[in-house]
Design a protein around this motif. Structure first.
Motif, mmCIF file in Angstrom:
data_model
loop_
_atom_site.group_PDB
_atom_site.id
_atom_site.type_symbol
_atom_site.label_atom_id
_atom_site.label_comp_id
_atom_site.label_asym_id
_atom_site.label_seq_id
_atom_site.Cartn_x
_atom_site.Cartn_y
_atom_site.Cartn_z
ATOM 1 N N THR B 241 37.723 30.761 38.269
ATOM 2 C CA THR B 241 36.550 31.576 38.580
ATOM 3 C C THR B 241 35.496 30.751 39.299
ATOM 4 O O THR B 241 34.749 31.272 40.130
ATOM 5 C CB THR B 241 35.958 32.165 37.287
ATOM 6 O OG1 THR B 241 37.016 32.669 36.491
ATOM 7 C CG2 THR B 241 34.995 33.273 37.594
ATOM 8 N N GLN B 245 34.654 32.562 45.160
ATOM 9 C CA GLN B 245 33.370 33.246 45.211
ATOM 10 C C GLN B 245 33.561 34.734 45.283
ATOM 11 O O GLN B 245 34.618 35.234 45.637
ATOM 12 C CB GLN B 245 32.574 32.802 46.445
ATOM 13 C CG GLN B 245 31.877 31.485 46.275
ATOM 14 C CD GLN B 245 32.748 30.389 46.804
ATOM 15 O OE1 GLN B 245 33.439 30.605 47.770
ATOM 16 N NE2 GLN B 245 32.699 29.242 46.172
ATOM 17 N N GLU B 246 32.472 35.418 45.008
ATOM 18 C CA GLU B 246 32.546 36.867 45.012
ATOM 19 C C GLU B 246 32.719 37.392 46.428
ATOM 20 O O GLU B 246 32.154 36.878 47.368
ATOM 21 C CB GLU B 246 31.244 37.420 44.443
ATOM 22 C CG GLU B 246 31.277 38.914 44.260
ATOM 23 C CD GLU B 246 30.064 39.413 43.542
ATOM 24 O OE1 GLU B 246 29.275 38.576 43.064
ATOM 25 O OE2 GLU B 246 29.916 40.628 43.471
ATOM 26 N N GLY B 247 33.547 38.401 46.583
ATOM 27 C CA GLY B 247 33.698 39.030 47.880
ATOM 28 C C GLY B 247 34.748 38.413 48.768
ATOM 29 O O GLY B 247 34.922 38.833 49.902
ATOM 30 N N THR B 248 35.451 37.396 48.281
ATOM 31 C CA THR B 248 36.496 36.842 49.140
ATOM 32 C C THR B 248 37.700 37.773 49.152
ATOM 33 O O THR B 248 37.863 38.621 48.283
ATOM 34 C CB THR B 248 36.970 35.473 48.643
ATOM 35 O OG1 THR B 248 37.269 35.585 47.256
ATOM 36 C CG2 THR B 248 35.922 34.416 48.847
ATOM 37 N N TYR B 266 37.987 38.620 36.315
ATOM 38 C CA TYR B 266 36.997 38.542 37.372
ATOM 39 C C TYR B 266 36.273 39.857 37.545
ATOM 40 O O TYR B 266 35.058 39.915 37.685
ATOM 41 C CB TYR B 266 37.717 38.158 38.667
ATOM 42 C CG TYR B 266 36.855 37.479 39.680
ATOM 43 C CD1 TYR B 266 36.316 38.170 40.759
ATOM 44 C CD2 TYR B 266 36.577 36.124 39.584
ATOM 45 C CE1 TYR B 266 35.537 37.537 41.695
ATOM 46 C CE2 TYR B 266 35.802 35.484 40.512
ATOM 47 C CZ TYR B 266 35.278 36.203 41.565
ATOM 48 O OH TYR B 266 34.510 35.572 42.499
ATOM 49 N N PHE B 267 37.051 40.922 37.495
ATOM 50 C CA PHE B 267 36.427 42.230 37.666
ATOM 51 C C PHE B 267 35.613 42.625 36.452
ATOM 52 O O PHE B 267 34.618 43.337 36.569
ATOM 53 C CB PHE B 267 37.499 43.289 37.962
ATOM 54 C CG PHE B 267 37.812 43.397 39.414
ATOM 55 C CD1 PHE B 267 38.661 42.491 40.016
ATOM 56 C CD2 PHE B 267 37.243 44.382 40.183
ATOM 57 C CE1 PHE B 267 38.941 42.573 41.360
ATOM 58 C CE2 PHE B 267 37.520 44.471 41.538
ATOM 59 C CZ PHE B 267 38.364 43.564 42.117
ATOM 60 N N GLN B 269 33.815 40.680 34.823
ATOM 61 C CA GLN B 269 32.504 40.041 34.945
ATOM 62 C C GLN B 269 31.621 40.747 35.947
ATOM 63 O O GLN B 269 30.501 40.309 36.189
ATOM 64 C CB GLN B 269 32.680 38.590 35.385
ATOM 65 C CG GLN B 269 33.326 37.736 34.337
ATOM 66 C CD GLN B 269 33.568 36.340 34.855
ATOM 67 O OE1 GLN B 269 33.008 35.957 35.879
ATOM 68 N NE2 GLN B 269 34.394 35.590 34.165
ATOM 69 N N GLY B 270 32.169 41.770 36.577
ATOM 70 C CA GLY B 270 31.346 42.563 37.480
ATOM 71 C C GLY B 270 31.397 42.112 38.914
ATOM 72 O O GLY B 270 30.654 42.596 39.757
ATOM 73 N N LYS B 271 32.274 41.187 39.238
ATOM 74 C CA LYS B 271 32.338 40.716 40.624
ATOM 75 C C LYS B 271 33.429 41.473 41.372
ATOM 76 O O LYS B 271 34.328 42.054 40.778
ATOM 77 C CB LYS B 271 32.669 39.233 40.636
ATOM 78 C CG LYS B 271 31.683 38.404 39.855
ATOM 79 C CD LYS B 271 32.002 36.941 40.031
ATOM 80 C CE LYS B 271 31.301 36.111 38.978
ATOM 81 N NZ LYS B 271 31.713 34.714 39.033
ATOM 82 N N GLN B 272 33.335 41.413 42.689
ATOM 83 C CA GLN B 272 34.261 42.163 43.519
ATOM 84 C C GLN B 272 35.154 41.237 44.311
ATOM 85 O O GLN B 272 34.738 40.156 44.721
ATOM 86 C CB GLN B 272 33.493 43.053 44.512
ATOM 87 C CG GLN B 272 32.691 44.136 43.863
ATOM 88 C CD GLN B 272 33.564 45.166 43.199
ATOM 89 O OE1 GLN B 272 34.625 45.504 43.708
ATOM 90 N NE2 GLN B 272 33.124 45.644 42.055
ATOM 91 N N LEU B 273 36.369 41.689 44.539
ATOM 92 C CA LEU B 273 37.300 40.954 45.383
ATOM 93 C C LEU B 273 38.087 41.957 46.199
ATOM 94 O O LEU B 273 38.317 43.071 45.740
ATOM 95 C CB LEU B 273 38.319 40.188 44.545
ATOM 96 C CG LEU B 273 37.956 38.885 43.871
ATOM 97 C CD1 LEU B 273 39.152 38.424 43.068
ATOM 98 C CD2 LEU B 273 37.597 37.847 44.879
#
Lengths: 338, 439
Positions: B241, B245-248, B266-267, B269-273
């Motif tokens: 993690t 980074q977020e958004g990659t 990862y998701f 935790q609220g981040k996007q990929l």
């Protein structure tokens, strides 16, 4: 567009030529009353734009370009005629005499039809026939090089179905002993079909899924590829997956040989995978795909010319650095807009 | 326990074939297989063991399954088919093992010969290996250890030996040898084998009685799974993690337990990929991963390996799982990974491997063909004029791998040997607690 996958591109080119013949001989052909060569050429260009099945259809315009080029050559006043048949030579010669004599006159009404028919008969139709002949015989011409590139007990890699490669291998089989590995793509059954067709002729064939390409590559001596279109910079448009194979081949220093008839030469340029490409329906790749889990599939793979070792066409053998010469012989620069 | 005569000693004049013991015919109806799985546990020894012994002993090793049923009359036909298939596989891969398609029926007949050879838990497991229900290195290892625990509980010491440890060591060896007939033992399973052997060595020096030894051993196995697989997975996810980074945009190939956990975590935790999943339709792992992500509500794109060239320009990182990491830095993983690694290096995309440390191996391998497993494709017709070939594993060289994410940290591919050296001090695992006899 690419619904007929197992059929070689040759069929669509041939059919388009026959369609051209039919159009010309039709009574309501939209030709001016006394058409000159230029009129015919514009007519053919318009027809090609009409018959083209989408922006990614290269084969119909290629063939029409070739016809136009042959027409230009046959009707050139320098008298250099490119065709082989003596009869046609005399006919063309007669035509040039006729044209030089008819230039002084204005349009002759009674003789207009005979004049146009004469042009049509002695230039256009022979041109079409010549191109048809070239295309029919392209396989034989390519096969003359069949034995020169193989040594005994080689292992060759081929990918998906290609009739050119099939004929090449069958003619090479007479003088050389080799082993063939067929890679099959995940979606279609063309690989299996190819393996069966090769196996019928008692060739030693192994069928492998595409994912094994890296593992198999170290065993392979040469790669033979059929192509969908050869671009003017030497790049190729081929079945998806060939780019990956060519990258691997470069890593392992395996030569890649491209076999094609000259009707696939396309005077266009591409630089990356997206220039000439089309996404296919997601359901074709995976019947269960949804909007959240979208499947992506493409039509062509672009291979830059650095990955290719040799092109074998029915007009000769070329390297990527020199294949532009073939374009200048084969086509005219004025016709690149169709 | 005495070994059967036909297991190890080859007959005179015949080349040694390790699979001589098993009935080689395959039954294609897998529904029947599943039905009988339930019955297989309960059936007792069938009529004459001796009758079944002789025809099976005479059989030679099949190379590919045939279409015929089990009955004894057709064994000769199976033999001739076998010789035909052997002729076909005389190509460059004739050195690789090919595994049979066993059914519970055929295994039952083996049980009739030697009912105590293989515990039913292992038989179920082997059938699962065959079906493709149990694929993936972590999954296989965990299931194997669970089956082993079941076996330990059911195991009863014979009166000959008083020591549980020594007797069980022999049993363990036997089990491994027999399991190798079904599918090769992967690296994780080998490490667990070494670990259990260490435990048994310690057990031998203490004087626990049978029940306590069993309980202690089961506890040790649980600890192994907990520390080496589950806790390791959490650490790896944490390490990864930080890297991503977020958004990659990431590209994932086939299905890996670690990568799946990483994405879900990862998701959460609220981040996007943006995720591209490359599918391998032969094993169906990619679509399994997609289904799993779908259940968690994570959107992704599916793509085939031949179409990957199109999206490589849009991808930031490539993540793959591992079956094992070799001493020379090479990665053993699902077939197709090496192709992806080669493309990644051409396009200069970082290639990350997720691997727990118990999968590190002392072997070295340079190319994919010197050792591999042949996966069974769907069977074509018998008289097809070509041979099918399908491998299971792939060797990716160390120069294609940018980084390995393990629970001991982020290491380059060349440091695998050093990590193994560190672990060797502790015999591949953490220090084992010596059991004390409870009063």
């Amino acid at each position: 567009m690419n619904t007929q996958k197992a059929q070689p591109r040759l069929y669509s080119s041939k059919e388009s030529l026959l369609a051209l013949k039919a159009h010309l001989s039709a009574k309501n052909a939209k030709l001016p009353k006394s058409p000159t060569i230029e009129d015919y050429i514009t007519y053919i260009k318009k027809l090609s734009i009409r018959l083209k099945q989408g922006p990614l259809d290269f084969w119909i315009p290629n063939v029409y370009r070739r016809v136009i080029q042959v027409i230009r050559l046959m009707s050139s006043e320098d008298g250099f005629v490119q065709n082989k048949d003596k009869e046609k030579n005399f006919k063309a010669l007669g035509l040039t005499i006729q044209r030089s004599s008819s230039r002084s006159k204005t349009t002759i009404e009674t003789g207009a039809e005979t004049g146009s028919n004469a042009i049509q008969q002695y230039v256009i139709l022979p041109a079409i026939d010549q191109v048809l002949e070239e295309m029919e015989a392209h396989s034989d011409d390519i096969n003359t090089f069949a034995s020169t590139h193989f040594f005994t007990n080689e292992v060759l890699l081929v990918y998906e179905y290609s009739t050119t490669v099939l004929n090449f291998l069958l003619s090479a089989k007479k003088t050389r002993n080799f082993e063939i590995i067929v890679l099959e793509s995940e979606t279609e059954n063309l690989g299996k079909q190819f393996a069966t067709d090769l196996g019928k002729h008692q060739l030693n064939v192994t069928l492998t899924p595409f994912t094994n390409a890296y593992a198999i590559m170290q065993r392979v001596n040469k790669i033979l590829l059929g192509v969908d279109a050869i671009l003017k910079n030497g790049g190729l448009l081929m079945h998806p997956g060939t780019y990956a194979i060519c990258v691997l081949a470069k890593q392992f220093a395996v030569p890649v040989i491209v076999l094609s008839g000259a009707h696939k030469l396309t005077p266009k340029y591409a630089f990356d995978q997206t220039t000439f490409n089309e996404l296919v329906s997601p359901l074709k790749i995976n019947p269960n795909s949804t909007i959240e889990q979208m499947s992506i599939g493409i039509t062509f793979d672009y291979v830059p010319p650095e990955y290719i070792s040799l092109y074998i066409t029915n007009q000769g053998q070329y390297t990527p650095q020199s294949i532009y010469q073939l374009f200048s012989d084969f086509y005219n620069v004025k016709d690149e807009d169709i | 326990m005495s070994e059967k005569p036909n297991q190890q000693n080859p007959k005179k004049g015949e080349p040694w074939k390790p699979k001589e013991k098993f009935d080689k015919k395959a039954n294609k109806e897998k529904q029947k297989q599943e039905q009988e799985q339930g019955e297989g546990k309960q059936e007792t020894n069938q009529p004459p063991q001796q009758q079944n012994k002789q025809p099976i002993q005479q059989q030679t090793a099949d190379q590919q399954p045939t279409q015929q049923q089990v009955p004894t009359n057709d064994k000769q036909i199976a033999q001739t088919n076998a010789s035909k298939e052997q002729d076909k596989r005389k190509d460059f891969l004739s050195h690789l093992p090919i595994f049979q398609d066993y059914t519970s029926v055929s295994i039952k007949t083996v049980k009739q010969i030697d009912p105590l050879t293989l515990h039913h838990a292992f038989i179920e497991l082997c059938i699962q290996y065959q079906n493709g229900q149990c694929i993936g290195s972590t999954h296989r290892c965990v299931e194997f250890l669970n089956a082993l625990k079941q076996f330990i509980r059911d195991y009863k010491l014979s009166r000959q030996s008083n020591y549980f440890a020594m007797a069980f060591l022999d049993e363990l060896k036997k089990i491994f040898n027999l399991m190798k007939n079904f599918r090769t033992v992967n690296e994780g399973m080998s490490t667990s084998y070494l670990f259990i052997r260490e435990c048994l060595m310690i057990l031998r020096d203490t004087k626990l009685d049978e029940n306590e030894s069993k309980i202690w051993l089961c506890n040790q196995i649980d600890q192994f799974i907990q520390s080496k697989i589950i806790a390791a997975s959490e650490l790896i996810v944490k390490n990864a993690t930080q890297l991503i980074q977020e958004g990659t945009t990431i590209l994932v190939y086939a299905r890996s337990y670690l990568i799946e956990n990483f994405i879900i975590n990862y998701f959460k935790q609220g981040k996007q990929l943006t995720i591209f999943v490359v599918d391998n339709p032969q094993f169906g792992e990619g679509s399994q991963l997609v289904n799993r992500l779908q259940q968690q509500g994570i959107p992704c794109y599916q793509i085939l390996l031949s179409h990957v060239s199109y999206i490589l320009s849009k991808v930031d990182k490539i993540l793959v799982g591992a079956s094992s990491m070799l001493c020379n830095g090479a990665l053993v993983s699902r077939v197709g990974t090496a192709l992806l690694a080669c493309l990644a290096s051409t396009h200069k995309i970082p290639f990350l491997v997720f691997c727990e440390s118990y999968k590190f191996s002392e072997k070295s391998q340079i190319d994919s063909l010197s050792w591999n497993e042949i996966a069974q494709l769907e069977q074509g017709n018998e008289n097809q004029q070509y041979t099918s070939l399908s491998l299971r594993y792939d060797i990716t060289q160390s120069n294609y791998i940018n980084m390995i994410v393990t629970e001991v940290g982020l290491i380059p591919a060349t440091s695998v040997k050093a990590v193994i050296g560190e672990f060797k001090k502790y015999n591949y695992v953490d220090a084992i607690e010596v059991p004390r006899k409870e009063q």
